[in-house]
Design a protein around this motif. Structure first.
Motif, PDB file in Angstrom:
ATOM      1  N   GLY A 168       0.813  -1.226   0.000  1.00 18.15           N
ATOM      2  CA  GLY A 168       0.000   0.000   0.000  1.00 18.15           C
ATOM      3  C   GLY A 168       0.840   1.267   0.000  1.00 18.15           C
ATOM      4  N   LEU A 169       2.164   1.113   0.166  1.00 20.92           N
ATOM      5  CA  LEU A 169       3.014   2.293   0.383  1.00 20.92           C
ATOM      6  C   LEU A 169       2.969   3.332  -0.754  1.00 20.92           C
ATOM      7  N   PRO A 170       3.069   2.904  -2.041  1.00 21.53           N
ATOM      8  CA  PRO A 170       3.064   3.937  -3.095  1.00 21.53           C
ATOM      9  C   PRO A 170       1.795   4.785  -3.079  1.00 21.53           C
ATOM     10  N   LEU A 171       0.639   4.121  -2.948  1.00 21.68           N
ATOM     11  CA  LEU A 171      -0.614   4.894  -2.923  1.00 21.68           C
ATOM     12  C   LEU A 171      -0.685   5.757  -1.663  1.00 21.68           C
ATOM     13  N   ALA A 175      -1.245   9.789  -1.164  1.00 23.00           N
ATOM     14  CA  ALA A 175      -2.224  10.407  -0.259  1.00 23.00           C
ATOM     15  C   ALA A 175      -1.524  11.399   0.660  1.00 23.00           C
ATOM     16  N   LEU A 176      -0.311  11.046   1.108  1.00 26.35           N
ATOM     17  CA  LEU A 176       0.429  11.927   2.012  1.00 26.35           C
ATOM     18  C   LEU A 176       0.832  13.217   1.293  1.00 26.35           C
ATOM     19  N   TRP A 245      -7.548  13.182   4.511  1.00 21.82           N
ATOM     20  CA  TRP A 245      -6.433  12.677   3.691  1.00 21.82           C
ATOM     21  C   TRP A 245      -5.421  11.914   4.519  1.00 21.82           C
ATOM     22  N   LEU A 246      -5.274  12.383   5.756  1.00 20.62           N
ATOM     23  CA  LEU A 246      -4.365  11.655   6.657  1.00 20.62           C
ATOM     24  C   LEU A 246      -4.932  10.276   6.977  1.00 20.62           C
ATOM     25  N   PHE A 251      -5.025   4.403   6.058  1.00 21.62           N
ATOM     26  CA  PHE A 251      -5.776   3.254   5.534  1.00 21.62           C
ATOM     27  C   PHE A 251      -4.975   2.544   4.435  1.00 21.62           C
ATOM     28  N   LEU A 252      -4.481   3.340   3.479  1.00 18.21           N
ATOM     29  CA  LEU A 252      -3.733   2.745   2.357  1.00 18.21           C
ATOM     30  C   LEU A 252      -2.464   2.046   2.841  1.00 18.21           C
ATOM     31  N   LEU A 253      -1.854   2.665   3.845  1.00 14.18           N
ATOM     32  CA  LEU A 253      -0.636   2.088   4.401  1.00 14.18           C
ATOM     33  C   LEU A 253      -0.923   0.690   4.964  1.00 14.18           C
TER      34      LEU A 253
END
Ligand code: ADP
Length: 584
Positions: A168-171, A175-176, A245-246, A251-253
């Motif tokens: 999930g890191l790239p997405l 987001a970050l 967004w945070l 979540f994505l992480l």
């Protein structure tokens, strides 16, 4: 970004600090040791799966974990104070550099600044950067090193699972980045609102006496409330806007965790993974996610610090009064001051404040500058100290144009005694020694005696050791000015520029100040802005100013005979004091 901030540290302070570099290296070690702690655990789990575990293995693993833990704690324990010491030393240096820079900035620049904005830069901006280096950098670096090292170690156990954990890191990173974009505008708003609030509070506190006496309390209060409301709204916005967004970043992480379960079970089924390895990954992934989330949050702080840094760098980039080229700087040998066709206007002011002023102020003697309020007396005297540069003509000191004398050299020759004497919080002795820090006690007392200040200082509760409150508010205007004269005497500069105190000076104090000025004028060039003409009767030279022009000059008696502006002002002051000119 970190590299940029670290180099910026060097740029701000003008020097690197090895303690800071070592502290960061130890923070990396702290993170790596924190990650290494999990390795014996994973090895042990693998041995359990293989059925080769022995009591000796268990105790060796426990000892290895203990060693990693101790290393992590030690690295933190030694690294943290290094970071503190390095960061505080670097920021101390940076503060001095900013202060030193401001010392050489033309005064006109200050009049264009809002005092709240400048004080925000000097306090909160610098504190933000200091906090970044002292508290943040270490935990940021170790917080990043720990998951990175752990993932590297685990890649050696099962690289497929590492890829899943980080899937999930790239997405999440996108987001970050978007969160930072979203927070940029409310961030700017908060900085502006905080500066406005600081400025409004400062004005409110400084002007409280005027506000009260003019009954404008309601108005001032309403302004203050509006500014503080805006600051409140900006604070809420800066927290609220980026929140969704945070949350998406988090979540994505962590989406990788779900993937870990699915992929793990899949690989368990086709026998390419042992259950205990999967358990180890499921355990270890949680602190990895937590650390990466913290690091993500911290980058928001980095952004703010970077902005604070830019603002401080902008301060250091304010152009200075031009200094003469090295080797071309000259020193005045004598101390007469010549104005030659001087024209001067303030930036943004309407028209010339001094227009075609030419005169000679003789060396060693008392020259008084007189004239109605707004005539340009203060401006004329401040130009001698080169608080600004003239726009036309020149001012020469001992035959040398002020612009050809280095600022440091000029300050050695010129001492200023302002009407609003600035005393700093500290003892009377500290304030006097500002003139010459290395002066011994006897020299200080001698200067105070000559400035007619010794007796009232001795009468203070602790004499010379009395601590003055900020600005020396507990002293009268006359007393503050005599301290300032003593300070100038101690500095022993050959030229003294003085704006005679008018506020809260009773007749006996005034007589004492006059004696102190007469004392100063012996062997020195003294230029005094005189508000009471009776004090300048014995001056060697009198310059009479009106509307930015020099209209008359000479000695008292000659000027009276001329029957011009000076004579007019003189008779007006005599009438005001209820004396007749004839009796003088
Ligand atoms: P004086 O000392 O004779 O009262 P000043 O030299 O203080 O006169 O002021 C001369 C004129 O310059 C006045 O009109 C004043 O309003 C203006 N002035 C003084 N200081 C500033 C400044 N920092 N910026 C703009 N105008 C100024």
């Amino acid at each position: 970004m970190i590299r940029d901030l670290l180099f910026a540290g060097h740029r701000l302070s003008g020097q690197g600090d090895t303690r800071l570099r070592r502290g960061i290296a130890l923070a990396v070690l702290e993170g790596v040791a924190g990650a290494a702690m999990y390795l014996p655990l994973i090895l042990l789990l693998q041995e359990v799966a293989a059925g080769t575990v022995t009591p000796l293995r268990i105790s060796t693993c426990a000892l290895a974990m203990l060693a990693c833990m101790l290393l992590r704690i030690m690295a933190g324990h030694i690294g943290m104070p290094m970071l503190f010491a390095g960061a505080y030393a670097m920021m101390g240096e940076a503060r001095l550099r900013v202060a030193d820079h401001l010392r050489h900035v033309p005064m006109g620049w200050f009049t264009r600044q809002r005092s709240g904005d400048l004080s925000a830069r000097l306090t909160s901006d610098l504190e933000l950067i200091e906090h970044l280096w002292s508290h943040f950098l270490g935990s940021f670096v170790s917080g990043l090193a720990m998951p990175l090292a752990l993932m590297l170690f685990l890649a050696w156990v099962d690289w497929r699972l590492v890829l899943v954990v980080l899937a999930g890191l790239p997405l999440a990173w996108i987001a970050l980045a978007w969160t930072q974009h979203v927070v940029a505008r409310p961030g700017e708003r908060l900085i502006a609102a905080s500066a406005a609030a600081q400025s409004a509070l400062l004005e409110y506190v400084q002007g409280i006496a005027v506000i009260r006496s003019f009954g404008r309390f309601g108005e001032a209060w309403r302004h203050l409330v509006a500014v503080l409301d805006e600051q409140h709204a900006a604070l809420v916005a800066v927290e609220a806007k980026p929140t969704p967004w945070l949350v998406s970043y988090g979540f994505l992480l962590e989406a990788g965790y779900i993937g870990l379960v699915f992929a793990g079970v899949w690989w368990l089924a086709d026998d390419t993974l042992t259950p205990l390895t999967l358990v180890a990954f499921l355990v270890v992934a949680v602190p990895v996610y937590r650390q990466l989330f913290e690091v993500g949050l911290a980058t928001m702080m980095l952004r703010f610090s970077r902005r604070a840094l830019r603002r401080i760098e902008a301060l250091l980039a304010v152009p200075l009064l031009p200094e003469p080229d090295a080797g071309k700087a000259r020193s005045p040998v004598d101390h007469d001051i010549v104005f030659d066709g001087v024209r001067f206007a303030y930036d943004g002011g309407d028209g010339a404040v001094l227009d075609g002023v030419s005169c000679t102020i003789p060396a060693r003697g008392l020259t008084a500058v007189v004239g109605p309020s707004g005539a340009g007396k203060t401006t004329l005297v401040n130009l001698i100290a080169r608080l600004w540069d003239v726009q036309e003509g020149s001012i020469r000191l001992g035959g040398v144009d002020l612009r050809e004398i280095g600022t440091g050299e000029l300050h050695r020759h010129v001492a200023l005694v302002f009407q609003d004497v600035v005393l700093f919080s500290g003892t009377v002795l500290d304030n006097l020694r500002l003139g010459r820090p290395e002066a011994c006690r006897e020299e200080v007392t001698a200067a105070a005696r000559r400035a007619q200040a010794h007796d009232f200082i001795e009468a203070l509760p602790q004499g010379y050791a009395t601590v003055l409150d900020e600005g020396g508010a507990s002293l009268s205007g006359g007393e503050r000015q005599r301290i300032s004269i003593a300070r100038a005497l101690l500095k022993d500069a050959p030229i003294l520029l003085l704006d005679e105190a008018t506020a809260s000076v009773d007749p006996s104090a005034e007589a004492e100040i006059q004696r102190a000025i007469a004392e100063l004028a012996r062997g020195r060039t003294v230029v005094v802005i005189a508000h009471r003409l009776k004090n300048v009767r014995h001056a060697d030279h009198i310059l009479v100013m009106e509307h930015g022009r020099l209209v008359e000059q000479g000695r008292h008696d000659d000027l009276l005979l001329q029957g011009g502006l000076y004579a007019h002002l003189w008779s007006r002051q005599q009438v005001a004091q209820g004396w007749r000119v004839g009796t003088m």
